[in-house]
Scaffold this motif. Sequence first.
Motif, PDB file in Angstrom:
ATOM      1  N   LEU A  58       7.279  40.628  11.252  1.00 37.91           N
ATOM      2  CA  LEU A  58       8.798  41.012  11.682  1.00 37.91           C
ATOM      3  C   LEU A  58       9.918  42.379  11.486  1.00 37.91           C
ATOM      4  N   ALA A  59       9.539  43.004   9.987  1.00 37.45           N
ATOM      5  CA  ALA A  59      10.210  43.640   9.346  1.00 37.45           C
ATOM      6  C   ALA A  59       9.927  45.425  10.279  1.00 37.45           C
ATOM      7  N   LEU A  60       8.460  45.052  10.775  1.00 39.58           N
ATOM      8  CA  LEU A  60       7.720  46.356  10.501  1.00 39.58           C
ATOM      9  C   LEU A  60       7.830  46.196  12.456  1.00 39.58           C
ATOM     10  N   ALA A  61       8.717  45.486  12.540  1.00 32.05           N
ATOM     11  CA  ALA A  61       8.612  44.790  14.448  1.00 32.05           C
ATOM     12  C   ALA A  61       9.892  45.142  14.599  1.00 32.05           C
ATOM     13  N   LEU A  62      10.917  45.357  14.110  1.00 34.80           N
ATOM     14  CA  LEU A  62      12.264  45.849  13.922  1.00 34.80           C
ATOM     15  C   LEU A  62      12.128  47.150  13.669  1.00 34.80           C
ATOM     16  N   ARG A  63      11.570  47.530  12.399  1.00 33.86           N
ATOM     17  CA  ARG A  63      12.102  49.027  12.207  1.00 33.86           C
ATOM     18  C   ARG A  63      11.680  50.257  13.462  1.00 33.86           C
ATOM     19  N   THR A  64      10.185  48.943  13.952  1.00 35.68           N
ATOM     20  CA  THR A  64      10.402  49.931  15.257  1.00 35.68           C
ATOM     21  C   THR A  64      10.392  50.114  16.476  1.00 35.68           C
ATOM     22  N   ALA A  65      11.504  48.491  17.000  1.00 35.12           N
ATOM     23  CA  ALA A  65      12.279  48.829  17.372  1.00 35.12           C
ATOM     24  C   ALA A  65      13.435  49.534  17.402  1.00 35.12           C
ATOM     25  N   ILE A  66      14.135  49.254  15.985  1.00 39.60           N
ATOM     26  CA  ILE A  66      14.852  51.117  15.865  1.00 39.60           C
ATOM     27  C   ILE A  66      15.030  51.950  15.797  1.00 39.60           C
ATOM     28  N   TYR A  67      13.627  52.703  15.643  1.00 38.91           N
ATOM     29  CA  TYR A  67      13.140  53.829  15.875  1.00 38.91           C
ATOM     30  C   TYR A  67      13.349  54.372  17.653  1.00 38.91           C
ATOM     31  N   TRP A  68      12.262  53.764  18.030  1.00 34.49           N
ATOM     32  CA  TRP A  68      13.054  54.112  19.492  1.00 34.49           C
ATOM     33  C   TRP A  68      14.112  54.466  20.264  1.00 34.49           C
ATOM     34  N   VAL A  71      33.665  58.583  18.528  1.00 38.12           N
ATOM     35  CA  VAL A  71      33.773  57.289  17.565  1.00 38.12           C
ATOM     36  C   VAL A  71      33.296  56.269  18.873  1.00 38.12           C
ATOM     37  N   VAL A  72      31.847  55.872  19.027  1.00 39.85           N
ATOM     38  CA  VAL A  72      31.938  54.878  19.425  1.00 39.85           C
ATOM     39  C   VAL A  72      32.039  53.282  18.213  1.00 39.85           C
ATOM     40  N   PRO A  73      31.823  51.520  18.894  1.00 41.28           N
ATOM     41  CA  PRO A  73      32.548  51.116  18.015  1.00 41.28           C
ATOM     42  C   PRO A  73      31.066  51.035  18.237  1.00 41.28           C
ATOM     43  N   ARG A  74      31.131  50.602  16.552  1.00 43.85           N
ATOM     44  CA  ARG A  74      29.818  49.280  15.760  1.00 43.85           C
ATOM     45  C   ARG A  74      30.515  48.557  14.661  1.00 43.85           C
ATOM     46  N   THR A  75      29.797  47.359  14.558  1.00 47.43           N
ATOM     47  CA  THR A  75      30.280  46.365  13.970  1.00 47.43           C
ATOM     48  C   THR A  75      28.985  45.916  12.460  1.00 47.43           C
ATOM     49  N   ASN A  76      29.501  45.568  11.220  1.00 50.03           N
ATOM     50  CA  ASN A  76      28.485  45.548  10.320  1.00 50.03           C
ATOM     51  C   ASN A  76      28.802  45.000   9.761  1.00 50.03           C
ATOM     52  N   GLU A  77      28.487  43.053  10.600  1.00 52.54           N
ATOM     53  CA  GLU A  77      28.762  41.869   9.453  1.00 52.54           C
ATOM     54  C   GLU A  77      27.562  42.219   8.476  1.00 52.54           C
ATOM     55  N   GLU A  78      27.752  40.799   7.393  1.00 52.26           N
ATOM     56  CA  GLU A  78      26.674  40.846   6.322  1.00 52.26           C
ATOM     57  C   GLU A  78      25.547  40.299   7.063  1.00 52.26           C
ATOM     58  N   LEU A  79      24.024  41.016   6.852  1.00 50.64           N
ATOM     59  CA  LEU A  79      22.804  40.311   7.990  1.00 50.64           C
ATOM     60  C   LEU A  79      23.154  38.614   7.504  1.00 50.64           C
ATOM     61  N   PRO A  80      22.697  37.477   7.914  1.00 51.87           N
ATOM     62  CA  PRO A  80      22.321  36.136   7.955  1.00 51.87           C
ATOM     63  C   PRO A  80      21.388  36.184   6.647  1.00 51.87           C
ATOM     64  N   GLU A  81      21.822  35.259   5.638  1.00 50.58           N
ATOM     65  CA  GLU A  81      20.642  34.731   5.170  1.00 50.58           C
ATOM     66  C   GLU A  81      19.388  34.535   5.056  1.00 50.58           C
ATOM     67  N   ARG A  82      19.484  33.811   6.815  1.00 47.82           N
ATOM     68  CA  ARG A  82      17.949  32.941   7.295  1.00 47.82           C
ATOM     69  C   ARG A  82      16.969  34.416   7.779  1.00 47.82           C
ATOM     70  N   LEU A  83      17.861  35.127   8.822  1.00 49.50           N
ATOM     71  CA  LEU A  83      16.582  35.923   8.934  1.00 49.50           C
ATOM     72  C   LEU A  83      16.305  37.302   8.058  1.00 49.50           C
ATOM     73  N   ARG A  84      17.443  37.518   6.894  1.00 54.27           N
ATOM     74  CA  ARG A  84      16.504  37.852   5.993  1.00 54.27           C
ATOM     75  C   ARG A  84      15.325  37.508   5.220  1.00 54.27           C
ATOM     76  N   ARG A  85      15.597  36.039   4.903  1.00 52.60           N
ATOM     77  CA  ARG A  85      14.580  35.943   4.141  1.00 52.60           C
ATOM     78  C   ARG A  85      13.039  35.510   5.775  1.00 52.60           C
ATOM     79  N   ALA A  86      13.657  35.154   6.621  1.00 53.14           N
ATOM     80  CA  ALA A  86      12.684  35.431   8.229  1.00 53.14           C
ATOM     81  C   ALA A  86      12.238  37.136   7.359  1.00 53.14           C
ATOM     82  N   LEU A  87      12.865  38.090   7.388  1.00 55.49           N
ATOM     83  CA  LEU A  87      12.361  39.267   7.576  1.00 55.49           C
ATOM     84  C   LEU A  87      11.511  39.805   6.649  1.00 55.49           C
ATOM     85  N   THR A  88      11.706  39.053   5.514  1.00 53.71           N
ATOM     86  CA  THR A  88      11.501  38.695   4.336  1.00 53.71           C
ATOM     87  C   THR A  88       9.416  38.301   4.283  1.00 53.71           C
ATOM     88  N   ASN A  89       9.762  37.184   4.971  1.00 52.76           N
ATOM     89  CA  ASN A  89       8.309  36.499   4.787  1.00 52.76           C
ATOM     90  C   ASN A  89       7.456  36.246   5.550  1.00 52.76           C
TER      91      ASN A  89
END
Length: 516
Positions: free
Chosen positions: A241-251, A219-237
Motif C-alpha cells: 500500500l505504501a509503495l502504491a501511494l508513493r508511485t501515485a504521488i510520483y506520477w 501560491v496554490v491552496p494546500r491543506t496539511n492536516e495530520e493523517l488519520p491514525e487508521r490510514l498510517r496503520r494501514a500504510l504500515t501493515n
Amino acid sequence: MTVAELAADRATRRAPVHTRALIIGTGFSGLGMAIALQRQGVDFLILEKADEVGGTWRDNSYPGCACDIPSHLYSFSFEPKPDWKHLFSYQDEIWDYLKGVTDKYGLRRYIVFNSLVDRGHWDDEEYRWHVFTVDGREYVAQFLISGAGALHIPSIPDIEGRDEFRGAAFHSAQWDHSVDLTGKRVAVIGTGASAIQIVPEIIDRVGQLQLYQRTPAWVVPRTNEELPERLRRALTNIPGLALALRTAIYWGQEALAYGMTKRPATLKIIEALAKWNIRRSVKDPELRRKLTPRYRIGCKRILNSSTYYRAVADPKTELITDRITRITPDGIVTADGTERRVDVIVFATGFHVTDSFTYVQIKGMHGEDLVDRWNREGLAAHRGITVADVPNLFFLLGPNTGLGHNSVVFMIESQIRYVAEAIAVCDRLGAQALAPTREAQDRFNAELQHKLARSVWNTGGCRSWYLDEHGNNRVLWGGYTWQYWAGTRSLKLGEYQFFGVGTGAAADRAALAVAE
C-alpha cells in the motif's frame, strides 16, 4: 594530557587522513551515497560542517518549515517510512528521519563533524584528491563526492545600514529561537518559499508584521492536516500500500513536467487555481493587485499554502512593495522615503544557489581552477554529476539537476547509483580515475539548454535564481525525471576517459594500507 601527548595529538591531526572516497555533507545526498558505498565495500569518510547530520533539514528550523513534496515520495526508496504524520512533513520529522537513517546504517563512525571544506586539488601523479578543511586538516582520497547541495549558503542582501540595526536580525535558515516575537514589530523581507510558511505561523503572535515584497509569488491552496491514525496503520501493515501511494504521488507530480518543460500554456489551469486562492482570502482589490504575479505560473517555484494570503490580509500585516534603500538602527527606509520602525528583521531571502557549487576552491588536472572555468563558461557538468578534465569528482544535485515539479530525492538516488557504478567501473578496468570527455559533456549540455529554452523557466516572463547572468538555466533539469533516471541508469564508457589504467583498486588498497 601531558605535553608529550599534546604534541603527539597535534602531529596526528596534522598527518593527512587517507580514504578511498570522501563525501561532503550529511543531507539526503551524503547519507544516501554513504549507504551505497557501504554496501559496495568502498572505504569512505564524510565531512560535515556542523555538529549533527541533516543538511538543509537541520539548518532550517523556522516556524512552519515543511516540505512541499509529499514525504512518502520525499524519502529514500530503500528506506520507506509509511507512518509519516502529515502528507507534507514538517522539518522536525524529516530531520528525525535522516538521523534515524544515519543510526540504522551505523554512519556516525564515518562522519567527521565540525569540518567545513575549504579547498581541494587533484594530484596528477598520485591520482588523488587532497582536500583541506578550514581548520587545516588534510584528507587524501581517490574519489571526491560533493553532497553539499544548493540550499546551504544563506543569501542576505547587502542593504546600507544593515549592521547598524539595534534589534534582532537573522536569516530564515539561521532562525534565532531565543527571540520572542510576541507583540513585536516584525519585518519579513522576501515572499518566497520560506516566507509563505513563516508569515502564517507568526501572524497571531506579533504586534505588527511588515512584509517586504519585491516580486509576488504564485501560491496554490494546500491543506496539511495530520493523517488519520487508521490510514498510517494501514500504510504500515498492508503490503504494497505504501509503495502504491508513493508511485501515485510520483506520477501525479511528474505530470507537471509536461507544462513546465514542453507546453507552458497548459499551466493556465493551475494559474486559475492560484488566482482563486487570492480572491477567496483577500477582499481588498488593491492588495489583490499587489499579490497577483504578472508572469506565467511555474516561472518561479510554485508555492503551496492555504493560509498565506489570509495572513497577508490580516489587519496587522502591511504589504510593502517599494524598494528598501537602507536600514536604520530602529527601522527600514523604502524608496519613497518612508521609515518604518521595527523590532525584528527576518531575511527570508533564499540562498546562494549557483554560488554553492563554487564556494569550495577546486583545482583539477594540471591545476586548472574549476571555479575560474565555470565563471568563464557557466556552470556545466556531464549529466549534472561529473566534470571534464576533473577526474573522480562527483556532484550530487549538481548543475541542472534541481527540480521544479518533483522530488529531488528521486534525482539523488539516480545520481548515487551512477557514482557507485563509476567507482566500480574504475575497479573493473584497473583504472585509478575517470572523467567525462569534453565532447560528451558539451553535447549533453547543448541538448539540455535547447530543451530548457522552451521551458516556462526561460519563457515565463520572470527573472529567477534559476537563470544565470546570461539567461541560461543552470539549476533545473529540463524534462521528466524518468528521463534522467534512464540517462543515468548506466555509465557509458564511450563518454569517459580513464587514467592510471593498470594500477587500479589493488594498488590503491596497498597504498592505503601503507598510509595506515
